[in-house]
Design a protein around this motif. Sequence first.
Motif, short mmCIF file in Angstrom:
data_model
loop_
_atom_site.label_atom_id
_atom_site.label_comp_id
_atom_site.label_asym_id
_atom_site.label_seq_id
_atom_site.Cartn_x
_atom_site.Cartn_y
_atom_site.Cartn_z
N ASP A 1 47.74 1.10 95.00
CA ASP A 1 48.81 0.72 95.95
C ASP A 1 48.56 -0.66 96.53
N GLU A 2 47.29 -0.97 96.85
CA GLU A 2 46.98 -2.30 97.38
C GLU A 2 47.29 -3.39 96.36
N PHE A 3 46.91 -3.14 95.11
CA PHE A 3 47.15 -4.11 94.05
C PHE A 3 48.64 -4.34 93.85
N GLU A 4 49.39 -3.24 93.78
CA GLU A 4 50.84 -3.34 93.55
C GLU A 4 51.53 -4.09 94.70
N SER A 5 51.12 -3.82 95.90
CA SER A 5 51.73 -4.48 97.06
C SER A 5 51.42 -5.97 97.05
N THR A 6 50.16 -6.32 96.74
CA THR A 6 49.74 -7.72 96.75
C THR A 6 50.41 -8.52 95.64
N ILE A 7 50.45 -7.97 94.43
CA ILE A 7 51.05 -8.72 93.33
C ILE A 7 52.56 -8.84 93.52
N ASN A 8 53.18 -7.83 94.10
CA ASN A 8 54.61 -7.91 94.37
C ASN A 8 54.92 -9.03 95.37
N GLU A 9 54.09 -9.15 96.40
CA GLU A 9 54.28 -10.22 97.38
C GLU A 9 54.09 -11.59 96.74
N SER A 10 53.07 -11.71 95.87
CA SER A 10 52.83 -12.97 95.17
C SER A 10 54.02 -13.34 94.29
N ILE A 11 54.46 -12.39 93.47
CA ILE A 11 55.58 -12.65 92.57
C ILE A 11 56.83 -13.01 93.34
N ASP A 12 57.10 -12.28 94.41
CA ASP A 12 58.33 -12.54 95.17
C ASP A 12 58.30 -13.92 95.83
#
Length: 299
Positions: free
Chosen positions: A280-291
Amino acid sequence: MSSQVHLEMLKKINTEKGFIAALDQSSGSIQHALRLYGISERQYSGEEEMYTKVHKMNTRIMTSEAFSGDRILGAILFENTLDREIEGLASPDYLWQTKKIVPFLKVDIGLEAEHNGVQLMRPIGGLNDLLDKAVGKNIFGSKMRSFIRLANCSGIHIIVAQQFAIGARILAKGLVPIIEPEIDIHSPEKGAAELILREELLLQLDAIPDSQQVILKLSLPNITGFYNKLIAHPRVLKVVALSGGYSREKANRLLSENTDMVASFSRAFSEELFDLMSHDEFESTINESIDSIYQASNQ
């Protein structure tokens, strides 16, 4: 690759919104990339284990739910990734068939020593074979990087000529080259180097046949809109920006000021991603980066 798939990839790069993710660590930078991800040299032994670790890292990125063609146009791979699979598919096929992300391949093998304020690419032995392999693996285009430290007219002329000479060989194989003459963001002559580089690029672009296009990957300029002439050139498919050592926050800010340039970030893209993160931490962080990169790329 069928001509229909090539046209679909071309249309995506040309018309859709998004950015190009750079996952093309060279052999010299893989250890650094793994350290930033939280994996030290003590956790692997030898080159094969190192490549396995970086592929696992890149697989985690590429299989993330956030990593999709909705916000990402393309991804740049390096040859070792080309030879590996993701979820049972060859890496380029996984990107396109599963994610609708256009695959590119890094083809350079590092830099020569500095001369005349620049670092040319080392001779690429076996380039024709590598390009044939790329075509067979359904790669759309390829990328090669050289480096400019000073505003030396002779050096920049030679570096651009080298890029386009190799670019012509790539175009002859039906691939789209990403021309990357990076300018050192810390150079005291960065602005002057940008002026020389822009004029050299325009001269080379004018010589490309009407039916062909290239992608330019450039350091973010000192002056907003400085590369607009390149963006508007009919032989340019896209102008993308490298982060060049800037933090993601600063790279995004500079990018958002340069309309019609989009990101092709590497370190700034994977910033704050760590091996020991929970799912969940990884998914949240990469989503913020991509966005954040997507938004900066589409101002």
